[in-house]
Design a protein around this motif. Structure first.
Motif, PDB file in Angstrom:
ATOM      1  N   MET A   1      -0.215   0.936  -6.287  1.00 55.43           N
ATOM      2  CA  MET A   1      -1.447   0.433  -5.470  1.00 55.43           C
ATOM      3  C   MET A   1      -0.095  -0.367  -4.187  1.00 55.43           C
ATOM      4  O   MET A   1      -0.503  -0.436  -3.855  1.00 55.43           O
ATOM      5  N   GLU A   2       0.791  -0.315  -4.401  1.00 56.13           N
ATOM      6  CA  GLU A   2       1.827  -1.089  -2.897  1.00 56.13           C
ATOM      7  C   GLU A   2       1.612   0.126  -2.365  1.00 56.13           C
ATOM      8  O   GLU A   2       2.307  -0.368  -1.191  1.00 56.13           O
ATOM      9  N   ARG A   3       1.660   1.493  -2.421  1.00 54.26           N
ATOM     10  CA  ARG A   3       2.131   2.422  -1.961  1.00 54.26           C
ATOM     11  C   ARG A   3       0.760   2.091  -0.934  1.00 54.26           C
ATOM     12  O   ARG A   3       0.577   2.814   0.208  1.00 54.26           O
ATOM     13  N   ILE A   4      -0.259   1.854  -1.496  1.00 55.29           N
ATOM     14  CA  ILE A   4      -1.787   1.739  -0.602  1.00 55.29           C
ATOM     15  C   ILE A   4      -2.295   1.034  -0.042  1.00 55.29           C
ATOM     16  O   ILE A   4      -2.421   0.439   1.582  1.00 55.29           O
ATOM     17  N   ASP A   5      -1.078  -0.571   0.205  1.00 57.37           N
ATOM     18  CA  ASP A   5      -1.089  -1.594   0.709  1.00 57.37           C
ATOM     19  C   ASP A   5       0.000  -1.441   1.814  1.00 57.37           C
ATOM     20  O   ASP A   5      -0.130  -1.488   2.938  1.00 57.37           O
ATOM     21  N   PHE A   6       0.852  -0.558   1.745  1.00 56.11           N
ATOM     22  CA  PHE A   6       1.828   0.080   2.634  1.00 56.11           C
ATOM     23  C   PHE A   6       1.344   1.372   3.588  1.00 56.11           C
ATOM     24  O   PHE A   6       1.257   0.646   4.847  1.00 56.11           O
ATOM     25  N   ALA A   7       0.591   1.427   2.987  1.00 56.91           N
ATOM     26  CA  ALA A   7      -0.025   2.452   3.540  1.00 56.91           C
ATOM     27  C   ALA A   7      -1.062   1.540   4.853  1.00 56.91           C
ATOM     28  O   ALA A   7      -1.715   2.037   5.795  1.00 56.91           O
ATOM     29  N   ASN A   8      -1.926   0.744   4.039  1.00 58.49           N
ATOM     30  CA  ASN A   8      -2.629   0.067   4.973  1.00 58.49           C
ATOM     31  C   ASN A   8      -2.197  -0.861   5.800  1.00 58.49           C
ATOM     32  O   ASN A   8      -3.124  -0.854   6.987  1.00 58.49           O
TER      33      ASN A   8
END
Length: 61
Positions: A1-8
């Motif tokens: 989920m950390e990568r999703i937050d980064f992408a967001n």
């Protein structure tokens, strides 16, 4: 989920840059509208990431 937050976060920064560019007084209405169309598409991508993150949370529960 950390990568999703980064992408967001990265997408949000791109949206801010596009909004700043759209404020250029030398830009005509057609160019400005083209930028707004891209902004809408990018916002849809952010929404898809948000939905993905929620689905991942549900699957983990």
């Amino acid at each position: 989920m950390e990568r999703i937050d980064f992408a967001n976060d990265f997408i949000y920064q791109a949206l801010e840059k596009l909004l700043n560019i759209s404020q250029d007084v030398h830009m005509n209405d057609e160019q400005r509208q083209a930028i707004y169309d891209v902004i809408e598409d990018i916002e849809e991508a952010r929404h898809a990431l948000y939905e993905l993150k929620n689905e991942m949370r549900i699957q983990r529960a």
